[in-house]
Design a protein around this motif. Sequence first.
Motif, mmCIF file in Angstrom:
data_model
loop_
_atom_site.group_PDB
_atom_site.id
_atom_site.type_symbol
_atom_site.label_atom_id
_atom_site.label_comp_id
_atom_site.label_asym_id
_atom_site.label_seq_id
_atom_site.Cartn_x
_atom_site.Cartn_y
_atom_site.Cartn_z
ATOM 1 N N PRO A 81 9.296 33.004 -41.860
ATOM 2 C CA PRO A 81 8.612 34.014 -41.048
ATOM 3 C C PRO A 81 8.570 33.588 -39.582
ATOM 4 N N LYS A 82 9.713 33.712 -38.915
ATOM 5 C CA LYS A 82 9.797 33.375 -37.484
ATOM 6 C C LYS A 82 10.926 34.190 -36.867
ATOM 7 N N PHE A 83 10.983 34.210 -35.551
ATOM 8 C CA PHE A 83 12.059 34.921 -34.853
ATOM 9 C C PHE A 83 13.319 34.056 -34.841
ATOM 10 N N TYR A 84 14.457 34.684 -35.120
ATOM 11 C CA TYR A 84 15.758 34.003 -35.031
ATOM 12 C C TYR A 84 16.559 34.653 -33.910
ATOM 13 N N PRO A 85 16.969 33.882 -32.899
ATOM 14 C CA PRO A 85 17.787 34.492 -31.846
ATOM 15 C C PRO A 85 19.119 34.975 -32.416
#
Length: 256
Positions: free
Chosen positions: A113-117
């Motif tokens: 649950p995190k942002f992935y570029p």
Amino acid sequence: MEILHSKILGEGQPFLILHGFLGMSDNWKTLGTEYAEKGYQVHLIDQRNHGKSFHSPDFDYQLLAEDVVRYMNHHHIPSAIVLGHSMGGKTAMQLATSEPDRVSKLIVADIAPKFYPPHHDFIFNGLSHLDFDQIASRREADEELSKYIKDFGIRAFLLKNLYWVEQGKLGFRFNFEVLRNKMDEIGDNISATAVYEGPTLFLRGDRSEYIMPTDASDIKKHFPNAQIETIDRAGHWLHAENPEQFFEKSMAFLNS
């Protein structure tokens, strides 16, 4: 409203499987059959803009989760086990945190649950060079794609999406233009306050960098009842690279 396309295997407790980015339900046929043999009704689902499901210019995880709710309503499924890989894992997390009563158990494969570029540029670059006015076979498509994507496994995965649009003309099942333009949405995270308290299993590949040891605290924040297990000898496509251990660890969780 359109309903997601799926393949349904077996009888028993509903078990929904959501594929990853540029994938399709067929990627999970082998494992899906094994789960069905254990007494589950397995729904291999094509998400919007993928496989045989509808194409749409709109694409974000809230919409993808709403698609699954609509699918469940259509098939009279009050709640289900939900397994999602990569992009499908994000959809599954969004569904579980926004509609917790619809998810009895959650399995997330190799995504946190995190942002992935955005990191699929080389794939879209390769795909954009496939001219289906010139390419008349899968072999020719693979030869052209190999100039841009050296990894045979990635090419084979992508080329599973080829189909005959009409006699003599190939095309991709996924919605190439929309997905290329929605790279930020694909990397997006669930809401900072989203929580699902049901039983949850995160499976990570030991050769993958999608879930790092530092992600454990974030996982526990959103999924307080989560356990994190590692699949040996596996990268991001852990279900294809070590299906035996994937099946064994997921079944141990489902039976616990």
